[in-house]
Write a protein that holds these residues in place. Structure first.
Motif, PDB file in Angstrom:
ATOM      1  N   ALA A   1       8.751 -15.428  -6.956  1.00 35.75           N
ATOM      2  CA  ALA A   1       7.964 -14.240  -6.647  1.00 35.75           C
ATOM      3  C   ALA A   1       7.373 -14.371  -5.252  1.00 35.75           C
ATOM      4  O   ALA A   1       6.852 -15.430  -4.886  1.00 35.75           O
ATOM      5  CB  ALA A   1       6.846 -14.049  -7.668  1.00 35.75           C
TER       6      ALA A   1
ATOM      7  N   THR B   1       4.588 -13.789  -2.460  1.00 38.69           N
ATOM      8  CA  THR B   1       3.136 -13.663  -2.440  1.00 38.69           C
ATOM      9  C   THR B   1       2.692 -13.463  -0.997  1.00 38.69           C
ATOM     10  O   THR B   1       3.468 -13.686  -0.072  1.00 38.69           O
ATOM     11  CB  THR B   1       2.458 -14.930  -3.002  1.00 38.69           C
TER      12      THR B   1
ATOM     13  N   ALA C   1       1.088 -15.392 -10.471  1.00 40.10           N
ATOM     14  CA  ALA C   1       1.052 -13.990 -10.066  1.00 40.10           C
ATOM     15  C   ALA C   1       1.035 -13.125 -11.319  1.00 40.10           C
ATOM     16  O   ALA C   1       1.665 -13.460 -12.323  1.00 40.10           O
ATOM     17  CB  ALA C   1       2.267 -13.652  -9.209  1.00 40.10           C
ATOM     18  N   VAL C   2       0.312 -12.016 -11.238  1.00 40.35           N
ATOM     19  CA  VAL C   2       0.155 -11.107 -12.373  1.00 40.35           C
ATOM     20  C   VAL C   2       0.613  -9.716 -11.959  1.00 40.35           C
ATOM     21  O   VAL C   2       0.315  -9.245 -10.856  1.00 40.35           O
ATOM     22  CB  VAL C   2      -1.315 -11.065 -12.849  1.00 40.35           C
ATOM     23  N   ASP C   3       1.355  -9.045 -12.849  1.00 39.92           N
ATOM     24  CA  ASP C   3       1.762  -7.659 -12.641  1.00 39.92           C
ATOM     25  C   ASP C   3       0.702  -6.761 -13.278  1.00 39.92           C
ATOM     26  O   ASP C   3       0.550  -6.727 -14.500  1.00 39.92           O
ATOM     27  CB  ASP C   3       3.124  -7.427 -13.294  1.00 39.92           C
TER      28      ASP C   3
ATOM     29  N   ASN D   1       0.543  -3.573 -13.583  1.00 48.28           N
ATOM     30  CA  ASN D   1       1.042  -2.443 -14.370  1.00 48.28           C
ATOM     31  C   ASN D   1       1.416  -2.856 -15.788  1.00 48.28           C
ATOM     32  O   ASN D   1       1.101  -2.161 -16.754  1.00 48.28           O
ATOM     33  CB  ASN D   1       2.247  -1.808 -13.674  1.00 48.28           C
ATOM     34  N   SER D   2       2.085  -3.991 -15.913  1.00 47.36           N
ATOM     35  CA  SER D   2       2.489  -4.450 -17.244  1.00 47.36           C
ATOM     36  C   SER D   2       1.460  -5.375 -17.879  1.00 47.36           C
ATOM     37  O   SER D   2       1.521  -5.654 -19.074  1.00 47.36           O
ATOM     38  CB  SER D   2       3.818  -5.193 -17.159  1.00 47.36           C
ATOM     39  N   ARG D   3       0.515  -5.853 -17.042  1.00 47.92           N
ATOM     40  CA  ARG D   3      -0.484  -6.834 -17.473  1.00 47.92           C
ATOM     41  C   ARG D   3       0.174  -8.122 -17.980  1.00 47.92           C
ATOM     42  O   ARG D   3      -0.327  -8.780 -18.888  1.00 47.92           O
ATOM     43  CB  ARG D   3      -1.407  -6.251 -18.554  1.00 47.92           C
ATOM     44  N   LYS D   4       1.292  -8.459 -17.365  1.00 45.20           N
ATOM     45  CA  LYS D   4       2.014  -9.664 -17.721  1.00 45.20           C
ATOM     46  C   LYS D   4       2.164 -10.560 -16.500  1.00 45.20           C
ATOM     47  O   LYS D   4       2.124 -10.091 -15.364  1.00 45.20           O
ATOM     48  CB  LYS D   4       3.398  -9.319 -18.278  1.00 45.20           C
TER      49      LYS D   4
ATOM     50  N   VAL E   1       4.096 -12.554 -13.674  1.00 45.24           N
ATOM     51  CA  VAL E   1       5.337 -12.242 -12.971  1.00 45.24           C
ATOM     52  C   VAL E   1       6.413 -13.272 -13.292  1.00 45.24           C
ATOM     53  O   VAL E   1       7.585 -12.933 -13.462  1.00 45.24           O
ATOM     54  CB  VAL E   1       5.088 -12.170 -11.453  1.00 45.24           C
TER      55      VAL E   1
END
Length: 303
Positions: A61, A63, A198-200, A202-205, A207
């Motif tokens: 990912a 950053t 890292a955190v998404d 929108n999905s709260r998941k 990355v």
């Protein structure tokens, strides 16, 4: 003419610029982009005793000012390296170094014994950031006793220069460096990646499939520089510095802080010719400043 060469024990590098493990495969993968013989050395992709599939995707990912990776040491194992990769690289005019990994001390030793038999592999980089499965997954390199144990065992099995790669995810990296020096490390390389995530939104998941991964790139450079400087005060063996080196100035700063050589990693994903550019930049800096030998840069920080 300036002398760009540097030494680690009996191993001579034509210049102080190496590639960092995991960023250029086994060297062949970037041979179309640059002349590998122009580099001081190539630290190859992490190698294990048996094949490893690595972690599930997604495992990388981007950053701000860096990247996270959780590849998980995907490779086809040491026998594949010996049979299919070693014959293709053994006659290239550079120093090819195997990055050695294991989940137990026994795995490290068995793998190292196989590498020791390869005449054209002049050194290993012992990665002690691997999880020790016998100790519940704690990395070998995060405590002095476990770091000492693996280095001591590998030292008995390996008679060529051994570079030990240190984890920055510790309270006092200088203590770890002194510990491995005491067990026979010929050099230390630092820093490996810093633990991050890292955190998404929108999905709260997370990355990454593994939730956390290793942070590299310019974002970690100030931390890496600080650790190189601290270790330089603590040990007598050479240091190979890495962590966010993107250009010749970055490399020179690491050498001034105490590194004898540097490894370039994340920058290769942006432009695979950057390591060669860094070699030229160091040479130009030395010529401009009247520095005859690259070794004179090491530890020249003025305080």
């Amino acid at each position: 003419m300036v002398d760009l060469s540097v030494r680690i024990k009996d191993l001579k590098f034509k210049n102080p610029v190496l590639t960092a493990s995991g960023t250029c495969g086994f060297g062949e993968e970037i041979a179309d982009f640059m002349d590998l013989s122009k580099l001081g050395g190539i630290v190859m992709k992490g190698t294990t005793l048996k094949p490893r599939e690595g972690n599930d995707y997604p495992r990388m990912a981007e950053t701000p000012s860096g990247m996270l990776n959780a590849v998980g040491l995907q490779n086809k194992g040491v026998e594949n390296f010996i049979q299919n990769i070693y014959p293709n690289i053994k006659d290239i005019d550079s120093q090819f170094i195997v990055n050695v990994n294991g989940s137990t001390i026994e795995e490290y030793v068995e793998l190292t014994e196989k590498i020791n038999e390869l005449d054209k592999i002049p050194a290993i980089e012992l990665n002690i950031s691997c999880p020790n499965v016998k100790e519940g997954g704690m990395a070998f390199g995060v405590s002095c006793p476990s770091a000492e144990a693996v280095v001591r065992a590998v030292r008995k099995a390996y008679d060529k220069p051994m570079i030990v790669k240190l984890s920055p995810n510790v309270t006092n990296i200088a203590e770890i460096a002194k510990a491995v020096e005491g067990q026979g490390a010929d050099a230390v390389s630092l820093v490996n990646t810093l633990l991050g995530m890292a955190v998404d939104a929108n999905s709260r998941k997370p990355v990454l499939s593994t939730i956390t991964g290793g942070l590299s790139g310019p974002a970690i450079k100030p931390i890496a520089l600080r650790m190189v400087w601290q270790v330089y005060q603590a040990v007598k063996v050479p240091i190979i510095g890495m962590g966010g080196i993107m250009n010749a100035t970055d490399a020179i700063e690491f050498m001034i802080a105490g590194a004898s050589a540097v490894e370039v990693g994340t920058a290769i994903f942006i432009d695979p010719t950057i390591p060669v550019q860094i070699v030229s930049g160091i040479q130009a800096y030395m010529e401009t400043n009247g520095i005859q030998s690259a070794s004179k840069l090491t530890g020249s920080l003025q305080i």
